[in-house]
Design an enzyme around this catalytic site. Structure first.
Site, PDB file in Angstrom:
ATOM      1  CB  SER A  86     -24.283 -49.298 -68.311  1.00 45.09           C
ATOM      2  OG  SER A  86     -24.634 -49.676 -67.458  1.00 45.09           O
ATOM      3  CB  THR A 189     -21.778 -43.265 -64.532  1.00 43.05           C
ATOM      4  OG1 THR A 189     -21.774 -43.298 -66.576  1.00 43.05           O
ATOM      5  CG2 THR A 189     -21.142 -43.217 -64.302  1.00 43.05           C
ATOM      6  CB  THR A 207     -18.957 -46.137 -66.588  1.00 47.96           C
ATOM      7  OG1 THR A 207     -19.846 -46.762 -67.966  1.00 47.96           O
ATOM      8  CG2 THR A 207     -17.755 -45.683 -67.524  1.00 47.96           C
ATOM      9  NE  ARG A 217     -17.374 -42.584 -74.949  1.00 50.57           N
ATOM     10  CZ  ARG A 217     -18.651 -42.491 -74.494  1.00 50.57           C
ATOM     11  NH1 ARG A 217     -18.233 -43.818 -72.973  1.00 50.57           N
ATOM     12  NH2 ARG A 217     -19.538 -41.459 -73.884  1.00 50.57           N
ATOM     13  CB  THR A 240     -24.918 -40.498 -64.538  1.00 51.65           C
ATOM     14  OG1 THR A 240     -25.639 -41.435 -65.401  1.00 51.65           O
ATOM     15  CG2 THR A 240     -26.469 -39.936 -64.328  1.00 51.65           C
ATOM     16  N   GLY A 241     -24.318 -40.136 -67.469  1.00 53.70           N
ATOM     17  CA  GLY A 241     -25.143 -39.356 -69.223  1.00 53.70           C
ATOM     18  C   GLY A 241     -23.770 -39.405 -70.146  1.00 53.70           C
TER      19      GLY A 241
END
Length: 328
Positions: A86, A189, A207, A217, A240-241
């Protein structure tokens, strides 16, 4: 050598007046913990991959006294971690099969830089720093960011998927359906924030974004105020998320402003999560978490749901802590 000795002397002096360590924190079944101690210097970062990143950042901070170098070199460890899917070029690609990277970096005096949707760059965090230091802009994206990297002497990496990312991408193409997977895909992230013994602050965020995202995106990580915000008068926060959910509330900026109004880092993170839940539909598919500290060295964290953890490093030791959370 003199500067290093001065830094260590000041740091040790600060340590002598620091309160209790993390070992006394009590956690209940919901992951709640009460964090009261103050630490300076202090490094926080998101997820378990923050532990080795913090180790490097701490080493740099002790040897140079430079929080900006610390947060840059700390997350570079994660950008090179081939087991991490990631962050970095080895991360899972977009739906076109192309790994695209985002990163931002910020100092407590307001200086900041970021890159988004950038390809073939091994260390997007260092490129974000170049944007901050060598251009009149804050953000460069896409082909413009790649051209800037070439002008700055970066070598472009071969554009191919890592073996594990390619395996997973080929499996995904069988259905080509996109749906966020809580606490798996959303490990998208590493955000790091650091407080020096002199009160200087810096933060970094890097990230490869959500797996199988639409080509082009951008998430919250390259957006100053969403994925990262640092203000030496107050404190720092990073996120993060699911980036879209964080962008909608300007999450990191919101936390710093709440601390400016007198909230503790923990209270500010909790309010940001409540705000995020209220402003996002389909909350069952969303995980997001925040970490923050104030200028006194108090810190806190909070997440939408269970599963988020964060790494802490200070003179009393280093720990991986399960964050408090709102939803079960």
């Amino acid at each position: 050598m003199t500067n290093r000795r001065s830094f260590i002397k000041k740091s040790l002096l600060g340590t002598a007046i620091i309160g209790p360590t993390l070992s006394h924190m009590a956690c209940n079944a919901k992951g709640d913990s009460k964090i009261e101690e103050k630490h300076k210097p202090l490094i926080l970062s998101t997820w378990a991959h923050g532990m080795p990143a913090n180790d490097r950042a701490w080493e740099v901070l002790l040897s140079t006294g430079d929080v900006l170098n610390a947060v840059e070199q700390g997350v570079m460890v994660t950008e090179l971690d081939q087991s991490n899917l990631s962050v970095g070029l080895q991360g899972l690609p977009d739906r076109e099969g192309i790994p695209t990277l985002d990163a931002s970096i910020m100092l407590g005096d307001g200086s900041c830089g970021s890159v988004g949707f950038v390809r073939q760059i091994k260390h997007p965090i260092s490129l974000a720093r170049k944007v901050m230091e060598n251009t009149p802009h804050v953000m460069l994206v896409g082909e413009g960011a790649r051209q800037f990297a070439i002008e700055e002497g970066y070598e472009l990496e071969e554009e191919k998927l890592s073996p594990r990312a390619n395996e997973m991408f080929q499996d995904w193409k069988k259905t080509s359906k996109y749906k966020p997977i809580i606490n798996i895909e959303n490990h998208d992230t590493i955000g790091m924030i650091a407080l020096g013994p002199d009160g200087k602050m810096a933060g970094s965020c890097t990230t490869s974004g959500l797996a199988y995202k639409m080509h082009g995106r951008l998430g919250d990580s390259p957006i100053i105020g969403a994925g990262l915000f640092v203000d030496e008068e107050v404190g720092a926060a990073t996120a993060t998320g699911l980036g879209e959910s964080i962008i909608r509330i300007c999450g990191s900026f919101l936390i710093v402003e709440l601390m400016r109004q007198g909230r503790s880092p923990q209270e500010a993170c909790e309010e940001a999560v409540r705000r995020l839940i209220s402003k996002n539909k389909n909350i069952d598919d969303i995980q997001a978490g925040f970490i923050a500290f104030n200028k006194e060295g108090e810190f806190g964290a909070y997440a939408v749901r269970q599963g988020f953890n964060y790494a802490v490093h200070h003179y009393q030791g280093q720990n991986l802590i399960d964050s408090k959370y709102k939803l079960t």
